[in-house]
Design a protein around this motif. Structure first.
Motif, PDB file in Angstrom:
ATOM      1  N   ALA A   1      41.990  14.285  56.356  1.00  9.56           N
ATOM      2  CA  ALA A   1      40.825  14.914  55.714  1.00  9.56           C
ATOM      3  C   ALA A   1      41.190  16.239  55.062  1.00  9.56           C
ATOM      4  O   ALA A   1      40.603  16.630  54.048  1.00  9.56           O
ATOM      5  N   ILE A   2      42.160  16.930  55.636  1.00  9.58           N
ATOM      6  CA  ILE A   2      42.611  18.205  55.082  1.00  9.58           C
ATOM      7  C   ILE A   2      44.081  18.051  54.721  1.00  9.58           C
ATOM      8  O   ILE A   2      44.907  17.697  55.567  1.00  9.58           O
ATOM      9  N   ALA A   3      44.415  18.331  53.477  1.00 11.56           N
ATOM     10  CA  ALA A   3      45.781  18.142  52.998  1.00 11.56           C
ATOM     11  C   ALA A   3      46.715  19.194  53.577  1.00 11.56           C
ATOM     12  O   ALA A   3      46.318  20.340  53.819  1.00 11.56           O
ATOM     13  N   ASP A   4      47.970  18.798  53.797  1.00  6.18           N
ATOM     14  CA  ASP A   4      48.990  19.743  54.241  1.00  6.18           C
ATOM     15  C   ASP A   4      49.486  20.616  53.091  1.00  6.18           C
ATOM     16  O   ASP A   4      49.855  21.776  53.295  1.00  6.18           O
ATOM     17  N   PHE A   5      49.508  20.043  51.876  1.00  8.36           N
ATOM     18  CA  PHE A   5      49.951  20.770  50.690  1.00  8.36           C
ATOM     19  C   PHE A   5      49.057  20.367  49.517  1.00  8.36           C
ATOM     20  O   PHE A   5      48.622  19.215  49.425  1.00  8.36           O
ATOM     21  N   THR A   6      48.784  21.323  48.627  1.00  9.76           N
ATOM     22  CA  THR A   6      47.972  21.064  47.441  1.00  9.76           C
ATOM     23  C   THR A   6      48.764  21.452  46.197  1.00  9.76           C
ATOM     24  O   THR A   6      49.391  22.516  46.150  1.00  9.76           O
ATOM     25  N   PHE A   7      48.730  20.580  45.183  1.00  5.77           N
ATOM     26  CA  PHE A   7      49.430  20.837  43.925  1.00  5.77           C
ATOM     27  C   PHE A   7      48.450  20.656  42.770  1.00  5.77           C
ATOM     28  O   PHE A   7      47.812  19.605  42.633  1.00  5.77           O
ATOM     29  N   GLY A   8      48.326  21.694  41.945  1.00 10.63           N
ATOM     30  CA  GLY A   8      47.487  21.635  40.763  1.00 10.63           C
ATOM     31  C   GLY A   8      48.289  21.303  39.524  1.00 10.63           C
ATOM     32  O   GLY A   8      49.507  21.070  39.589  1.00 10.63           O
ATOM     33  N   GLU A   9      47.607  21.298  38.368  1.00  8.85           N
ATOM     34  CA  GLU A   9      48.270  20.932  37.119  1.00  8.85           C
ATOM     35  C   GLU A   9      49.464  21.823  36.817  1.00  8.85           C
ATOM     36  O   GLU A   9      50.474  21.370  36.270  1.00  8.85           O
ATOM     37  N   ARG A  10      49.390  23.096  37.175  1.00  7.08           N
ATOM     38  CA  ARG A  10      50.477  24.022  36.874  1.00  7.08           C
ATOM     39  C   ARG A  10      51.685  23.785  37.787  1.00  7.08           C
ATOM     40  O   ARG A  10      52.800  24.212  37.471  1.00  7.08           O
ATOM     41  N   ASP A  11      51.449  23.117  38.932  1.00  7.34           N
ATOM     42  CA  ASP A  11      52.542  22.830  39.869  1.00  7.34           C
ATOM     43  C   ASP A  11      53.211  21.493  39.582  1.00  7.34           C
ATOM     44  O   ASP A  11      54.396  21.305  39.880  1.00  7.34           O
ATOM     45  N   ILE A  12      52.453  20.549  39.036  1.00  6.80           N
ATOM     46  CA  ILE A  12      52.944  19.181  38.869  1.00  6.80           C
ATOM     47  C   ILE A  12      53.852  19.116  37.645  1.00  6.80           C
ATOM     48  O   ILE A  12      53.418  19.335  36.514  1.00  6.80           O
ATOM     49  N   ILE A  13      55.110  18.804  37.891  1.00  6.59           N
ATOM     50  CA  ILE A  13      56.096  18.698  36.815  1.00  6.59           C
ATOM     51  C   ILE A  13      55.997  17.349  36.128  1.00  6.59           C
ATOM     52  O   ILE A  13      56.118  17.239  34.906  1.00  6.59           O
ATOM     53  N   ASP A  14      55.766  16.299  36.901  1.00  6.74           N
ATOM     54  CA  ASP A  14      55.628  14.959  36.343  1.00  6.74           C
ATOM     55  C   ASP A  14      54.722  14.144  37.258  1.00  6.74           C
ATOM     56  O   ASP A  14      54.786  14.282  38.489  1.00  6.74           O
ATOM     57  N   LEU A  15      53.901  13.307  36.651  1.00  7.35           N
ATOM     58  CA  LEU A  15      52.956  12.481  37.408  1.00  7.35           C
ATOM     59  C   LEU A  15      52.906  11.102  36.771  1.00  7.35           C
ATOM     60  O   LEU A  15      52.529  10.965  35.609  1.00  7.35           O
ATOM     61  N   THR A  16      53.291  10.082  37.541  1.00 14.04           N
ATOM     62  CA  THR A  16      53.361   8.723  37.015  1.00 14.04           C
ATOM     63  C   THR A  16      52.676   7.755  37.966  1.00 14.04           C
ATOM     64  O   THR A  16      53.075   7.642  39.134  1.00 14.04           O
ATOM     65  N   PRO A  17      51.638   7.051  37.508  1.00 11.10           N
ATOM     66  CA  PRO A  17      51.038   6.023  38.370  1.00 11.10           C
ATOM     67  C   PRO A  17      52.041   4.917  38.651  1.00 11.10           C
ATOM     68  O   PRO A  17      52.926   4.628  37.840  1.00 11.10           O
ATOM     69  N   ARG A  18      51.925   4.304  39.834  1.00 14.17           N
ATOM     70  CA  ARG A  18      52.797   3.197  40.176  1.00 14.17           C
ATOM     71  C   ARG A  18      51.978   2.069  40.778  1.00 14.17           C
ATOM     72  O   ARG A  18      50.840   2.258  41.233  1.00 14.17           O
ATOM     73  N   SER A  19      52.543   0.897  40.797  1.00 12.57           N
ATOM     74  CA  SER A  19      51.830  -0.268  41.321  1.00 12.57           C
ATOM     75  C   SER A  19      51.690  -0.169  42.832  1.00 12.57           C
ATOM     76  O   SER A  19      52.459   0.521  43.501  1.00 12.57           O
ATOM     77  N   VAL A  20      50.691  -0.866  43.347  1.00 13.35           N
ATOM     78  CA  VAL A  20      50.477  -0.922  44.793  1.00 13.35           C
ATOM     79  C   VAL A  20      50.511  -2.377  45.239  1.00 13.35           C
ATOM     80  O   VAL A  20      50.409  -3.303  44.423  1.00 13.35           O
ATOM     81  N   GLU A  21      50.690  -2.568  46.535  1.00 10.88           N
ATOM     82  CA  GLU A  21      50.658  -3.926  47.081  1.00 10.88           C
ATOM     83  C   GLU A  21      49.265  -4.526  46.888  1.00 10.88           C
ATOM     84  O   GLU A  21      48.258  -3.813  46.791  1.00 10.88           O
ATOM     85  N   ARG A  22      49.203  -5.843  46.828  1.00  8.24           N
ATOM     86  CA  ARG A  22      47.902  -6.506  46.766  1.00  8.24           C
ATOM     87  C   ARG A  22      47.052  -6.124  47.965  1.00  8.24           C
ATOM     88  O   ARG A  22      47.571  -5.892  49.063  1.00  8.24           O
ATOM     89  N   ARG A  23      45.765  -6.105  47.748  1.00  8.66           N
ATOM     90  CA  ARG A  23      44.853  -5.828  48.855  1.00  8.66           C
ATOM     91  C   ARG A  23      44.893  -6.973  49.870  1.00  8.66           C
ATOM     92  O   ARG A  23      45.203  -8.110  49.522  1.00  8.66           O
ATOM     93  N   MET A  24      44.593  -6.648  51.100  1.00  9.17           N
ATOM     94  CA  MET A  24      44.591  -7.644  52.166  1.00  9.17           C
ATOM     95  C   MET A  24      43.167  -8.138  52.392  1.00  9.17           C
ATOM     96  O   MET A  24      42.264  -7.347  52.668  1.00  9.17           O
ATOM     97  N   LYS A  25      42.988  -9.441  52.273  1.00  9.56           N
ATOM     98  CA  LYS A  25      41.660 -10.025  52.489  1.00  9.56           C
ATOM     99  C   LYS A  25      41.474 -10.460  53.935  1.00  9.56           C
ATOM    100  O   LYS A  25      40.444 -10.183  54.557  1.00  9.56           O
ATOM    101  N   SER A  26      42.488 -11.147  54.470  1.00  8.88           N
ATOM    102  CA  SER A  26      42.355 -11.701  55.818  1.00  8.88           C
ATOM    103  C   SER A  26      43.661 -11.529  56.577  1.00  8.88           C
ATOM    104  O   SER A  26      44.739 -11.484  55.982  1.00  8.88           O
TER     105      SER A  26
END
Length: 504
Positions: free
Chosen positions: A343-368
Motif C-alpha cells: 500500500a505504501i511504496a518503498d521508493f517513488t520515481f517521478g518523470e524527472r527521475d525516470i530515464i526510460d520507461l517501456t511497457p512489457r508483456s505480462v503472463e495471461r490471466r489465470m481463470k481457474s
C-alpha cells in the motif's frame, strides 16, 4: 562518483582470510574510522554490474534466482598478479557507493554484499560475483552410512546418504538398515510421531512402545504385527518381515523439543543444519512474519538414494507457499511472499527521475486453478496392494501421487479474458484447507488485470527485487501514480543506473 571495494579472500600462507581494499579514485579513511588510516588502492575499473531476480524465469512463486555480476580491477602493470594466489570462491566481496563528491567513509552505502565465484587474472582482473545463495548449493544431507552394522547400516548401505524427514509426509518408505531385526530408519536426527504404518497398504494394528535407543529397540520383545519405535534415534522396528512394501505416515524432526512444520521453521532448520549458514545470518523478523502469514503444515522426505541441493529443497517448499527468499546487502537471509504491491511504496520515481520507461508483456490471466496437496512418497499399482484388507478409499488413494483441491475459478478473469488460463499446480501442503486457501490467493492475484514495465532510474542504494516502487509519469496511465513490485533489479555502476522489471 566514488566507489569502494572491500574483499576478504583466504590467504593460504597466513592460514586465514585477509582484507583487501580498492577504490576508483583513491580514498583514505580517517583515524576514527574502521578500518582507520587505510588507503583504498585506486584500481577499480568497473565498479559493479549485477542482476537480482525474485524468481527464476517469468513465473511468480518459488525457485530463487541468484544474483550474478562482476567487478574489475586494473592490472596492466601486473602489480596485482599475486591476487590469484589467494582463494576467492565463496569469500566476501562488498561494493560501496556514494553520490557525495568528497565523501567520508560514513557517506558510503553498501551497493552489493555477496560472494566471489572466482577471480580471473589478466590486464583487467575480473572478480565474478554471486549472491550468498551459492552457500546453499550443497547436498541436503544428514551424512552417510558407514556400513559397519547396526544403526550404521549394512555393507550394502555403505556410502549411501541417510534418509531424513521434515514436517509431515504420507506413504513414505523408510530405509531398512537391519534386516535381521526388521529395523528401519526415517531420520538419524529423530522424528516426532508415527501416524500410521502399513504393509501393502494394510495398517499395522499394534504399536507397543517407544525406546530410547537402537540397542533398546532391538532388545525389545516383538512378535507378529507389533510395531515399535525409537523416535529419538529415528527408527522403526517390526515384529515380523512385511509381506510387501512397508510404508509409514510420519511427522519429522524436532528442534529444541518441538516438531517443526511451517515454511519459515523448515527453511531455518535446513540452512542452519546442512550448510555453513548460521542462525546469526538469518533475518529473524522475516522468518517470524512468514510463519504467522503461512502457518500451514508442509513436509519434505528424502530417502537418501538421491540427494538434492539444500537450495532446491527450499525452492520446492517456497513454490508451495508462493515465497521468495534470498540474502540482502546486510548479508541476512530473508523470506517474503509476492502478494502484489504494498500500500505504501518503498521508493517513488517521478518523470524527472525516470530515464526510460517501456511497457512489457505480462503472463495471461489465470481463470481457474486446482492445487495438488498431500503428496505420497510412494504409489502402488492395484496388484501391489493387499486388496482384501484395504478400504476402497485407500485402494484408490494409494495409487495416486497427490490429492487435489476442487477447481477454483476467478469470476473476474472468466468474464473479462477469453484467453485466461486453466491451470494446475502441485504443492507440499498436507491439508486440503491450506491448499484451497493458497489456490484462492493465487487466483485473486493472477486473475486480476496487471501491468508491467521495464524502467531505468538513477542508481539507488537499498533498492532491491521485492520492493514496491511508485511510478509517476504522463504516459501509460501513470499520471496519478502507479505501484508495482520489482521482480528484477539490475545495477550498473558504469552508467550509474538501476534497470527494473516492475509488475503490479
Amino acid at each position: 562518483m566514488p566507489y569502494l571495494l572491500r574483499a576478504q579472500p583466504y590467504d593460504p600462507i597466513l592460514g586465514t582470510v585477509r582484507w583487501l581494499y580498492f577504490s576508483d579514485i583513491g580514498f583514505t579513511t580517517e583515524p576514527a574510522d574502521a578500518p582507520s588510516n587505510t588507503y583504498f588502492v585506486r584500481r577499480i575499473e568497473t565498479p559493479l554490474t549485477v542482476r537480482r531476480s525474485l524468481f527464476a524465469g517469468s513465473a511468480i512463486g518459488g525457485y530463487s534466482e541468484t544474483s550474478f555480476g562482476k567487478a574489475t580491477l586494473g592490472n596492466d602493470d601486473g602489480a596485482y598478479d599475486w591476487l590469484s594466489d589467494l582463494d576467492w570462491d565463496g569469500r566476501l566481496v562488498e561494493i560501496l557507493y556514494t553520490p557525495v563528491e568528497r565523501p567520508a567513509l560514513a557517506d558510503f552505502a553498501v551497493l552489493f554484499s555477496g560472494a566471489a565465484e572466482q577471480l580471473v587474472l589478466g590486464d583487467l582482473i575480473e572478480i565474478e560475483l554471486r549472491d550468498l545463495l551459492v552457500l546453499l548449493d550443497v547436498p541436503a544431507s544428514r551424512g552417510q552410512f558407514g556400513g559397519t552394522g547396526g544403526i550404521d547400516g549394512t555393507v550394502a548401505l555403505k556410502g549411501r546418504d541417510k534418509p531424513w524427514l521434515i514436517g509431515r509426509r504420507r506413504q513414505i518408505e523408510p530405509v531398512l538398515i537391519d534386516a535381521a531385526n526388521n529395523v528401519y530408519m526415517i531420520d538419524p536426527m529423530g522424528f516426532s510421531a508415527l501416524l500410521a504404518a502399513r504393509d501393502m497398504g494394510v495398517t499395522y494394528p499394534n504399536a507397543v512402545g517407544d525406546y530410547a535407543s537402537y540397542a533398546a529397540l532391538v532388545a525389545a520383545s516383538l512378535t507378529g504385527t507389533n510395531v515399535a519405535t525409537s523416535k529419538a534415534a529415528g527408527l522403526i522396528r517390526l515384529g515380523q518381515k512385511p509381506e510387501g512394501r512397508f510404508t509409514v505416515d510420519a511427522e519429522g524432526v524436532q528442534v529444541s523439543g518441538t516438531w517443526i512444520y511451517r515454511f519459515g521453521d523448515l527453511v531455518r532448520h535446513l540452512v542452519t543444519s546442512m550448510t555453513t549458514v548460521t542462525a546469526g545470518s538469518l533475518l529473524d523478523a522475516s522468518f517470524t512474519a512468514f510463519n504467522a502469514l503461512q502457518p500451514a503444515v508442509l513436509g519434505y522426505w528424502c530417502d537418501g538414494s538421491s540427494v538434492p541441493q539444500v537450495r532446491d529443497v527450499v525452492d520446492e517448499l517456497a513454490q508451495s507457499v508462493g515465497a521468495y527468499w534470498g540474502f540482502g546487502d546486510d548479508r541476512k537471509l530473508a523470506l517474503g511472499r509476492y502478494d502484489g504491491p504494498a500500500a505504501i511504496a518503498d521508493f517513488t520515481f517521478g518523470e524527472r527521475d525516470i530515464i526510460d520507461l517501456t511497457p512489457r508483456s505480462v503472463e495471461r490471466r489465470m481463470k481457474s486453478l486446482k492445487l495438488g496437496y498431500r503428496p505420497f512418497g510412494v504409489t502402488f499399482t492395484a496388484d501391489e496392494l493387499k486388496q482384501v484388507n484395504v478400504s476402497s478409499a485407500d485402494l484408490e488413494a494409494f495409487q495416486n501421487a497427490y490429492r487435489w483441491t476442487l477447481l477454483g475459478t476467478s469470476a473476474i478473469a472468466a468474464a473479462a479474458s477469453l484467453l485466461a488460463t486453466v491451470d494446475e499446480a502441485k504443492s507440499l501442503f498436507d491439508d486440503e484447507a491450506a491448499a484451497a486457501t493458497e489456490r484462492d490467493r493465487r487466483l485473486a492475484l493472477f486473475g486480476a488485470k496487471r501491468k508491467a514495465f521495464d524502467v531505468v532510474v538513477p542508481l539507488t542504494p537499498g533498492l532491491h527485487a521485492g520492493h514496491t516502487v511508485k511510478l509517476n509519469d504522463a504516459r501509460y496511465g501513470l499520471s496519478a501514480g502507479w505501484r508495482g513490485v520489482v521482480l528484477e533489479a539490475e545495477r550498473n555502476a558504469d552508467d550509474e543506473t538501476h534497470k527494473l522489471t516492475v509488475i503490479g
